[in-house]
Design an enzyme around this catalytic site. Sequence first.
Site, mmCIF file in Angstrom:
data_model
loop_
_atom_site.group_PDB
_atom_site.id
_atom_site.type_symbol
_atom_site.label_atom_id
_atom_site.label_comp_id
_atom_site.label_asym_id
_atom_site.label_seq_id
_atom_site.Cartn_x
_atom_site.Cartn_y
_atom_site.Cartn_z
ATOM 1 N N GLU A 45 -46.124 53.490 -13.548
ATOM 2 C CA GLU A 45 -44.288 53.866 -14.182
ATOM 3 C C GLU A 45 -43.840 53.094 -15.476
ATOM 4 O O GLU A 45 -43.330 51.938 -14.419
ATOM 5 C CB GLU A 45 -43.697 53.800 -12.402
ATOM 6 N N GLU A 95 -48.171 60.199 -7.898
ATOM 7 C CA GLU A 95 -47.842 60.142 -7.006
ATOM 8 C C GLU A 95 -47.086 61.122 -7.042
ATOM 9 O O GLU A 95 -46.645 61.846 -7.740
ATOM 10 C CB GLU A 95 -46.315 59.022 -7.186
HETATM 11 C C1 FCB Z 1 -42.612 55.160 -7.423
HETATM 12 C C2 FCB Z 1 -43.576 53.363 -7.125
HETATM 13 C C3 FCB Z 1 -44.456 53.414 -5.717
HETATM 14 C C4 FCB Z 1 -43.176 53.884 -4.510
HETATM 15 C C5 FCB Z 1 -42.724 55.489 -4.982
HETATM 16 C C6 FCB Z 1 -41.656 56.103 -3.622
HETATM 17 O O1 FCB Z 1 -41.621 54.639 -8.119
HETATM 18 O O2 FCB Z 1 -44.440 53.856 -7.813
HETATM 19 O O3 FCB Z 1 -44.678 52.046 -5.589
HETATM 20 O O4 FCB Z 1 -42.334 53.152 -4.400
HETATM 21 O O5 FCB Z 1 -41.974 55.416 -5.847
#
Ligand code: FCB
Length: 465
Positions: free
Chosen positions: A171, A371
């Site tokens: 990210e 994610e």
């Molecule tokens: C993302 C992050 C991860 C976690 C999730 C909820 O932005 O990469 O570390 O905090 O959100």
Amino acid sequence: MVSAGTVRRFPEGFRWGVGTSAYQIEGAWDEDGKGVSIWDSFAHTPGRIRNGDTGDVANDHYHRYKDDVALMRSIGATAYRFSIAWPRIFPEGAGTPNPKGLDFYHRLVDELLSAGIEPFVTLYHWDLPQELQDAYDGWRSIETPNAFADYAGYVSEQLGDRVKHFITINEFRSFVEAGYQVVDVKVGGKTLQLGGAPGMRLSDSELKQVRHHAVLGHGLAVQAIRASAPRGTKVGFAENIRVAVPIIDTPDHIAAADAATRERNAGFMTVMLEGRYTDAYLAEAGGNSPTYTDEELATIASPIDFVGINVYRPGWYVEPSDEPPGYHEIPINASHPKMQSDWHLLDPEVMYWAPRQMQSIWDAKSIYITENGCAASDFVADDGKIYDTDRVMFLRSCLGQLQRATAEGVPVDGYFHWSAQDNFEWVDGYGNRFGLIYVDFDTLARTPKLSAEWFRTAARQNAVV
Ligand code: FCB
């Protein structure tokens, strides 16, 4: 009984993964020669994290990793995405490596492999060595991407005999925008600073240069990994793409959404996949454009093997427009449904559009959802169970949309649920629970939630269940 034809199956070999990151679960913040990271310093600064929480102990995963691997196996995970704490390997950010720090990851990788779980290693999940912050203002300086590449090359050389997938950076957008452009918010007459480590407040032009250094760090690391790891090692990134969702599923709306997604990710995804900043990004920046060379752009767009996207929420809704740039954004209704976190607008269809746009805009050939998940108000019921019905709803509807994409031929090779277990959620501390496994932060006992049962069944059947 449903007939086989109605089962919403994923392609063969699809990975059912779970994810975590070093600072959020490891603890052992100063053990075995580890250096200090910017998140250690940030969390130790009063007022930065909700409840004064820190990652000093976190889930104590550093000492409990064997149990955690066994738990992951028991919930059906076939892949695990975790990150390496750079300051465990190079306590000063560069120079002499710390063998004890590396040993931990050797042991973890061995444990995973013997449990039949494939390791996916992220090299940077925001815990920059404090020394690089102090010496160079972190990612403001080109020294940091250079040091990152050396570290990435070293780790991939050491672990590359067993780790086949490396993710350079997690990210870009999040750590750059939140860490380098802290904003003030007024809450009940008080002014609070919102943002993450290192907590700087730069101008727009300085911020654009930080973005540039972050994507350059990715490109340099890709090259370093290619030079150091065995042939066949796969490299990619994990970016939280901001997705423009079309209002209507017709070609003109879809084209408008594609154009908006490409433009709105210009500083990160687009430059990494196209090797240039879009005309609109540079025009809008005007005198604040980043400074760069053509050679750097080529490095940034070094060929990668897969793209990782973190997908939680829709970025915007758009409609086609006759005026340039050919789309316009639609305001989001106040009553739009949300998950527990303030920022978490709910639209499961984003799990269809995000990978589909990776294919239609950039012709991606291998996509991972690195994610996806949600926080929920989990608690232990009288019978000892955790009934996270909203997370089950979220999982089933998101994976239903992801399956729709794979059924249409979008090349998604795996899904990583965020998170394996409840953990330190950055400035929200331990308040926001994202895990499939519940963690009691007093005793550190772990208990799989209802959603873990859903995940296990789906993983076994390789289907939406
Ligand atoms: C993302 C992050 C991860 C976690 C999730 C909820 O932005 O990469 O570390 O905090 O959100």
